[in-house]
Design an enzyme around this catalytic site. Structure first.
Site, short mmCIF file in Angstrom:
data_model
loop_
_atom_site.label_atom_id
_atom_site.label_comp_id
_atom_site.label_asym_id
_atom_site.label_seq_id
_atom_site.Cartn_x
_atom_site.Cartn_y
_atom_site.Cartn_z
N GLY A 1 -5.21 -4.65 -2.57
CA GLY A 1 -4.45 -4.27 -3.66
C GLY A 1 -3.98 -2.99 -3.36
CB VAL B 1 -0.85 0.16 0.91
CG1 VAL B 1 -1.83 1.19 1.22
CG2 VAL B 1 -1.90 -1.18 1.26
N GLY C 1 -1.69 -15.43 -4.75
CA GLY C 1 -1.27 -14.15 -4.09
C GLY C 1 -2.58 -13.39 -3.45
CE LYS D 1 -11.08 -5.51 5.62
NZ LYS D 1 -10.85 -6.36 4.40
CG ASP E 1 -9.50 -8.48 6.93
OD1 ASP E 1 -8.38 -7.52 6.98
OD2 ASP E 1 -10.23 -8.36 6.01
CD GLU F 1 -13.29 5.63 2.53
OE1 GLU F 1 -13.86 6.68 2.71
OE2 GLU F 1 -13.69 4.58 2.59
CD GLU G 1 -0.89 -11.65 3.97
OE1 GLU G 1 0.39 -12.11 4.00
OE2 GLU G 1 -1.38 -10.60 3.61
CE LYS H 1 -6.98 -4.97 7.44
NZ LYS H 1 -6.83 -5.06 6.09
N GLY I 1 -10.95 -1.53 1.10
CA GLY I 1 -9.81 -1.06 0.16
C GLY I 1 -10.28 0.31 -0.66
N1 HSE Z 1 -6.81 -9.54 3.56
C1 HSE Z 1 -7.73 -8.64 3.33
C2 HSE Z 1 -8.87 -9.37 2.26
C3 HSE Z 1 -7.01 -7.35 2.58
O1 HSE Z 1 -8.61 -10.29 1.84
O2 HSE Z 1 -9.83 -8.57 2.05
C4 HSE Z 1 -7.86 -6.18 2.70
O3 HSE Z 1 -7.93 -5.84 4.06
#
Ligand code: HSE
Length: 427
Positions: free
Chosen positions: A302, A14, A187, A205, A201, A129, A190, A105, A134
């Site tokens: 991304g 990023v 990709g 959010k 995650d 934001e 992870e 986040k 994203g």
């Molecule tokens: N690992 C997160 C996703 C990236 O897959 O959405 C963005 O937070």
């Protein structure tokens, strides 16, 4: 034209995207925003990364003190991720009178109140934001586009990794392990996928987004979380036969019983607006009492999409006469805690191995009924094996507590060999 000095902390995916957006679209931003945004410093432990981007040697540092002491820096962009050292760096920036833009986040969802206190004290902004969905401008939509509404619900696909995996399982019939491996090879996941596949995650959010949407402080610990690691290919296939698609949904609702904030796999009908959101894409369906439904769709991760949101925040920070803070009392005072409802109302898909004998289904239906679970649809699949058959129930709207009691009751029945799956169905 107003000059804005930016420091970027971290030149990963990023951070380097942010540098590229600020460089490639410098003139466009200057023209449309009347801002001359210049990168004045980058904090990076691997200076080669900065050199490869063509950043001048004098702007590269590994010292946060140097960054926050630099008078040419107005806005500090934190794109390192995780709690530390990001928290220490952001705190130092705020205390030194720099506005902060972050994509973090986890940090915002866990330390929002504390960081906002430093921002308010020093009369600077704290903007995030890019932390949610994203490149999709979900936060600005909630805070600056829906002020006229009580936002009653938000249902979203806000994790691209899990959406990629579930889409693969749906389209190719693959099992979870195969789809995860493919996601890693491409990709989209992870090497350690825990944060995504276990729903952490998405829970960070939805804690942030539900706080903003409902104007009530919702913390990560308020969010019910269930990941996708137990999802079985057979349920995706059987769900499809019944007209459903499986998604990892993040849901926030304002109900009479309190706020619901949850992340879990759920079936949606094939005609639901979220059903066709495939692969790594994200989408959020918002319902306001005045505007009705709004749907946002785009890339939730991304380099350049996330950098687009970061740069939007830089422009926002630079063009506001006063910093913006969340429009609720975001304190840690327990007395201020929001009322959370965990006894959600939901339909269910229930898959059982049931004895293929006369009267077995009526015993099962009896237990469901006694516990307040109404049946909407029943499907018995194929031949029985060892005297047991696969039976699927789709229930009517059921309270979580009633469903849990019903499952306990079913496990006691001789006619039920096993409760194979229980998946929520979102209308
Ligand atoms: N690992 C997160 C996703 C990236 O897959 O959405 C963005 O937070």
């Amino acid at each position: 034209m107003k000059k804005v000095g930016v420091a970027i902390l971290g030149l990963g995916v990023v951070g380097s995207g942010t540098y590229r957006v600020l460089t490639e679209n410098h003139d466009r931003i200057a023209k449309s925003q009347n801002l001359d945004v210049q990168v004045e410093a980058v904090l990076e432990i691997n200076p080669e990364r900065a050199r490869m981007l063509g950043i001048e040697e004098r702007k590269i540092t590994a010292s946060i003190a140097e960054v926050v002491g630099n008078p040419a820096v107005d806005v500090v962009v934190e794109v390192i991720g995780g709690i530390e050292p990001a928290k220490t760096f952001i705190t130092a920036a705020l205390k030194n009178g720099k506005s902060v833009v972050t994509a973090n986040k986890e940090l915002i969802s866990k330390c929002w109140a504390e960081l906002e206190t430093y921002a308010r004290r020093n009369h600077v902004g704290l903007y995030f934001e890019a932390s949610c969905v994203g490149g999709v401008p979900i936060i600005r939509t909630l805070t600056e586009g829906m002020q006229a509404n009580n936002v009653q619900s938000m249902v979203g696909i806000i994790n691209g990794t899990t959406n990629y995996i579930l889409s693969k399982m749906s389209k190719e019939g693959s099992d979870y392990a195969t789809a995860l491996r493919q996601a890693q090879e491409c990709g989209f996941a992870e090497a350690d996928p825990t944060a995504d596949v276990e729903g952490y995650d998405a829970s960070y959010k939805i804690a942030i987004l539900s706080s903003l949407a409902l104007s009530e402080r919702v913390t990560v610990s308020d969010v019910f979380r269930q990941g996708i690691t137990d999802v079985q290919a057979v349920d995706i296939r059987l769900g499809a036969e019944l007209g459903y698609v499986l998604k990892l949904l993040a849901i926030a609702k304002n109900t009479e019983k309190g706020v619901e904030a949850r992340v879990h796999p759920a079936f949606v009908s094939k005609t639901h607006p979220l059903a066709s959101v495939d692969g790594p894409f994200n989408a959020v369906l918002l319902h306001g009492d005045m505007v009705d439904d709004i749907m946002l769709y785009g890339r939730g991760a991304g380099s350049l999409p996330t950098a687009s949101a970061v740069v939007s925040d830089i422009c926002y920070a630079a063009t506001r006469s006063e910093p913006w803070y969340a429009p609720f009392r975001n304190t840690d005072d327990p007395a201020e805690a929001v009322k959370i409802n965990t006894n959600f109302l939901s339909q269910y898909y229930l898959r059982l191995f049931v004895s293929d004998q006369k009267g077995a289904l009526s015993r099962v239906a009896g237990v469901l009924g006694e516990n307040g679970v109404g049946i909407r649809e029943v499907l018995q699949k194929g031949e029985s094996k060892d005297g047991f058959a696969t039976v699927i129930f789709i229930t009517h709207q059921t309270e979580e507590n009633d469903m849990s009691r019903a499952i306990e009751g079913l496990k006691q029945l001789d006619e039920v060999k096993s409760v194979e799956s229980l998946i929520r169905v979102e209308q």
